[in-house]
Design a protein around this motif. Sequence first.
Motif, PDB file in Angstrom:
ATOM      1  N   SER A 142       0.831  -1.212   0.000  1.00  0.00           N
ATOM      2  CA  SER A 142       0.000   0.000   0.000  1.00  0.00           C
ATOM      3  C   SER A 142       0.866   1.262   0.000  1.00  0.00           C
ATOM      4  O   SER A 142       0.510   2.264  -0.619  1.00  0.00           O
ATOM      5  CB  SER A 142      -0.930   0.015   1.206  1.00  0.00           C
ATOM      6  OG  SER A 142      -1.845  -1.058   1.119  1.00  0.00           O
ATOM      7  N   GLU A 143       2.003   1.212   0.687  1.00  0.00           N
ATOM      8  CA  GLU A 143       2.915   2.367   0.700  1.00  0.00           C
ATOM      9  C   GLU A 143       3.483   2.620  -0.693  1.00  0.00           C
ATOM     10  O   GLU A 143       3.553   3.770  -1.138  1.00  0.00           O
ATOM     11  CB  GLU A 143       4.063   2.119   1.683  1.00  0.00           C
ATOM     12  CG  GLU A 143       3.662   2.206   3.137  1.00  0.00           C
ATOM     13  CD  GLU A 143       4.825   1.875   4.075  1.00  0.00           C
ATOM     14  OE1 GLU A 143       5.996   2.109   3.690  1.00  0.00           O
ATOM     15  OE2 GLU A 143       4.544   1.400   5.183  1.00  0.00           O
ATOM     16  N   TYR A 144       3.895   1.553  -1.376  1.00  0.00           N
ATOM     17  CA  TYR A 144       4.409   1.702  -2.743  1.00  0.00           C
ATOM     18  C   TYR A 144       3.329   2.254  -3.677  1.00  0.00           C
ATOM     19  O   TYR A 144       3.600   3.120  -4.513  1.00  0.00           O
ATOM     20  CB  TYR A 144       4.924   0.368  -3.289  1.00  0.00           C
ATOM     21  CG  TYR A 144       6.283  -0.024  -2.777  1.00  0.00           C
ATOM     22  CD1 TYR A 144       7.407   0.729  -3.083  1.00  0.00           C
ATOM     23  CD2 TYR A 144       6.448  -1.165  -2.004  1.00  0.00           C
ATOM     24  CE1 TYR A 144       8.669   0.365  -2.624  1.00  0.00           C
ATOM     25  CE2 TYR A 144       7.703  -1.540  -1.544  1.00  0.00           C
ATOM     26  CZ  TYR A 144       8.808  -0.766  -1.843  1.00  0.00           C
ATOM     27  OH  TYR A 144      10.042  -1.131  -1.394  1.00  0.00           O
ATOM     28  N   LEU A 145       2.125   1.753  -3.525  1.00  0.00           N
ATOM     29  CA  LEU A 145       1.017   2.244  -4.352  1.00  0.00           C
ATOM     30  C   LEU A 145       0.744   3.727  -4.073  1.00  0.00           C
ATOM     31  O   LEU A 145       0.434   4.483  -4.994  1.00  0.00           O
ATOM     32  CB  LEU A 145      -0.243   1.413  -4.114  1.00  0.00           C
ATOM     33  CG  LEU A 145      -0.221   0.009  -4.710  1.00  0.00           C
ATOM     34  CD1 LEU A 145      -1.363  -0.836  -4.149  1.00  0.00           C
ATOM     35  CD2 LEU A 145      -0.304   0.070  -6.220  1.00  0.00           C
ATOM     36  N   ALA A 146       0.865   4.134  -2.812  1.00  0.00           N
ATOM     37  CA  ALA A 146       0.653   5.542  -2.452  1.00  0.00           C
ATOM     38  C   ALA A 146       1.695   6.433  -3.135  1.00  0.00           C
ATOM     39  O   ALA A 146       1.374   7.532  -3.611  1.00  0.00           O
ATOM     40  CB  ALA A 146       0.697   5.716  -0.939  1.00  0.00           C
ATOM     41  N   LEU A 147       2.947   5.965  -3.198  1.00  0.00           N
ATOM     42  CA  LEU A 147       3.994   6.741  -3.881  1.00  0.00           C
ATOM     43  C   LEU A 147       3.674   6.900  -5.369  1.00  0.00           C
ATOM     44  O   LEU A 147       3.830   7.983  -5.943  1.00  0.00           O
ATOM     45  CB  LEU A 147       5.353   6.056  -3.716  1.00  0.00           C
ATOM     46  CG  LEU A 147       5.976   6.087  -2.325  1.00  0.00           C
ATOM     47  CD1 LEU A 147       7.229   5.210  -2.279  1.00  0.00           C
ATOM     48  CD2 LEU A 147       6.302   7.514  -1.910  1.00  0.00           C
ATOM     49  N   VAL A 148       3.208   5.815  -5.987  1.00  0.00           N
ATOM     50  CA  VAL A 148       2.835   5.858  -7.408  1.00  0.00           C
ATOM     51  C   VAL A 148       1.674   6.827  -7.614  1.00  0.00           C
ATOM     52  O   VAL A 148       1.685   7.638  -8.544  1.00  0.00           O
ATOM     53  CB  VAL A 148       2.487   4.438  -7.921  1.00  0.00           C
ATOM     54  CG1 VAL A 148       1.841   4.500  -9.294  1.00  0.00           C
ATOM     55  CG2 VAL A 148       3.725   3.559  -7.934  1.00  0.00           C
ATOM     56  N   LYS A 149       0.691   6.763  -6.725  1.00  0.00           N
ATOM     57  CA  LYS A 149      -0.464   7.667  -6.839  1.00  0.00           C
ATOM     58  C   LYS A 149      -0.035   9.127  -6.713  1.00  0.00           C
ATOM     59  O   LYS A 149      -0.540   9.995  -7.435  1.00  0.00           O
ATOM     60  CB  LYS A 149      -1.498   7.342  -5.754  1.00  0.00           C
ATOM     61  CG  LYS A 149      -2.273   6.089  -5.986  1.00  0.00           C
ATOM     62  CD  LYS A 149      -3.242   5.896  -4.828  1.00  0.00           C
ATOM     63  CE  LYS A 149      -3.853   4.535  -4.824  1.00  0.00           C
ATOM     64  NZ  LYS A 149      -4.701   4.324  -3.646  1.00  0.00           N
ATOM     65  N   ASP A 150       0.890   9.404  -5.787  1.00  0.00           N
ATOM     66  CA  ASP A 150       1.396  10.783  -5.634  1.00  0.00           C
ATOM     67  C   ASP A 150       2.068  11.264  -6.915  1.00  0.00           C
ATOM     68  O   ASP A 150       1.850  12.397  -7.352  1.00  0.00           O
ATOM     69  CB  ASP A 150       2.390  10.868  -4.472  1.00  0.00           C
ATOM     70  CG  ASP A 150       1.721  10.777  -3.109  1.00  0.00           C
ATOM     71  OD1 ASP A 150       0.486  10.951  -3.024  1.00  0.00           O
ATOM     72  OD2 ASP A 150       2.442  10.519  -2.122  1.00  0.00           O
TER      73      ASP A 150
END
Length: 196
Positions: free
Chosen positions: A131-139
């Motif tokens: 989820s943290e990696y996905l959050a970085l991609v979303k940012d």
Amino acid sequence: MTVYNKIKWTLGILSVFFIILATNLIDKKNFNIVKNSVETIYADRLLAQDILLDLSKLTWEKELAQIKYERSQFENKNITINTRIDELISLFSVTKLTPKEKVIFEQLKKNLTSLKEYELNEIELPSPKLSEYLALVKDNLNDLSEIQIEEGKRELFQSKRAIASVDLFTHLEIYALIIIAIFIQIVVMYNPKKGH
């Protein structure tokens, strides 16, 4: 005024007339170039925005898949999603990128690579780290999306200003042509009476 002087004046004024006419035609051509350029730039920004929207949807699907599916089902779904993400990244890389966009785009590619590597090694789902990696991609995607809007507005503003300038000069040249045409008529038609 002798006939010779009238011819000289007429030729002089006609040369000015044709110079103004030529610049007017050039301005018209530039106006059309700017107009076409605006449409192209805007379409390029729209294409980039559409790609970013698709990438956001795929990121959301990836996030949903880690919650919804077992590990084997997640891997199957994830292969399809990653293939499509790679295609979209390739498409985005050929769009016109600003220096700021290039930096964020490189971060996005790096974050996507880290995410893929983590997905291959992670056994437990759902995973907080995933989820943290996905959050970085979303940012990254949000930042790129904001740049599309900013750049679209900037390009549109510059083009409108250029179009207004060309339009103003075109009108001024038309008025100058009318004044010169009237002056030519006066010079040609003027016939002073000779003194006794």
